[in-house]
Scaffold this motif. Structure first.
Motif, short mmCIF file in Angstrom:
data_model
loop_
_atom_site.label_atom_id
_atom_site.label_comp_id
_atom_site.label_asym_id
_atom_site.label_seq_id
_atom_site.Cartn_x
_atom_site.Cartn_y
_atom_site.Cartn_z
N SER A 89 5.58 -8.74 3.21
CA SER A 89 4.76 -7.88 2.37
C SER A 89 3.27 -8.06 2.67
O SER A 89 2.72 -9.14 2.49
CB SER A 89 5.02 -8.19 0.89
N ARG A 90 2.62 -6.99 3.07
CA ARG A 90 1.18 -7.03 3.28
C ARG A 90 0.43 -7.25 1.98
O ARG A 90 -0.62 -7.89 1.95
CB ARG A 90 0.71 -5.72 3.94
N GLU A 91 0.98 -6.70 0.89
CA GLU A 91 0.35 -6.87 -0.42
C GLU A 91 0.34 -8.34 -0.83
O GLU A 91 -0.67 -8.87 -1.31
CB GLU A 91 1.08 -6.04 -1.47
N ALA A 94 -2.12 -10.30 1.38
CA ALA A 94 -3.51 -10.03 1.05
C ALA A 94 -3.92 -10.75 -0.23
O ALA A 94 -5.01 -11.35 -0.30
CB ALA A 94 -3.73 -8.53 0.90
N THR A 107 -2.45 -15.74 8.84
CA THR A 107 -1.45 -14.88 8.20
C THR A 107 -0.52 -14.28 9.25
O THR A 107 -0.97 -13.90 10.34
CB THR A 107 -2.10 -13.74 7.40
N ILE A 109 2.93 -11.55 9.52
CA ILE A 109 3.92 -10.64 8.95
C ILE A 109 5.24 -10.90 9.66
O ILE A 109 5.32 -10.87 10.87
CB ILE A 109 3.48 -9.18 9.13
#
Length: 225
Positions: A89-91, A94, A107, A109
């Motif tokens: 999840s990018r959310e 972030a 980070t 993904i």
């Protein structure tokens, strides 16, 4: 080419991930750690903190980061630890990156059901907290996620975490309906998850340092054999 089972798993992963958005993450910490973890899953914040304190290192990878709530509470033994975040999840990435920005985290993904494609230096600790109950399949199948993380461990490092179980555990009056709802919505995929399968997989592939079921939550810690 993916098999039918792989395609189904991918769809289930995508279904689970869609619930991790800006709105849900705004309430996430209060709902999960303030209410559900303690009263439904049977594991308090203090118990979770103690698990981190025992096994976290200053060269650490956090997998399935959520909002970074527990990670933000960690007291590292150095002012400048190496910290990395891994999630699909990018959310979530972030939000967590912002929360622990003082450590300038790396980070990545990553879908845990697929081999790690990134070239990453190894870690002395890896945490995967409250993640595996969201991953499709039984532990005999989704245990592959642990195997995908294994190459990122140094010889003496520790992989630790927690997972909510469904089979062969006592669910209280709060846990039963909430777990049913989470599986119905597709946030959870743990209907077939039990301590026996989880421990069997870990014992076959790692040296088990710690394994305990608290409420409906499995706490575990392993290292390379």
């Amino acid at each position: 080419m993916k098999t039918a089972n792989q395609n189904l798993s991918t769809l289930k992963v995508e279904r689970s991930q869609r619930y991790f958005n800006k709105l849900s993450l705004f309430f996430y910490d209060f709902i999960l750690y303030g209410v559900i973890s303690k009263y439904a899953w049977g594991s308090s914040i203090q118990r979770l903190d103690a698990h981190y304190k025992k096994y976290v290192s200053s060269n650490h990878l956090e997998v399935g980061v959520g909002t970074g709530f527990l990670l933000n509470r960690v007291v590292f033994d150095t002012a400048k630890p190496r910290l990395a975040l891994m999630d699909l999840s990018r959310e979530c990435l972030a939000k967590t990156k912002f929360k622990v920005s003082r450590y300038a985290p790396e980070t990545y993904i990553q879908n845990l059901l697929e081999p790690v494609q990134h070239k990453i230096a190894k870690f002395d600790s890896i945490a995967i907290n409250y993640v595996m109950h969201c991953v499709p399949g039984s532990f005999k199948e989704k245990g592959i996620a642990f195997s995908h993380l294994q190459p990122l461990l140094t010889d003496n490092s520790v992989l630790f975490g927690t997972s909510v179980l469904s089979e062969d555990v006592h669910k209280n009056l709060f846990a039963k309906p909430f777990m049913w709802l989470m599986n119905y919505l597709g946030v959870f995929n743990n209907r077939n998850d039990n301590a026996r399968d989880l421990k069997d997989f870990l014992e076959k592939n790692f040296q088990v340092l710690d394994f305990e079921v608290v409420g409906v939550t499995a706490f575990f810690a392993v290292k390379n054999k």
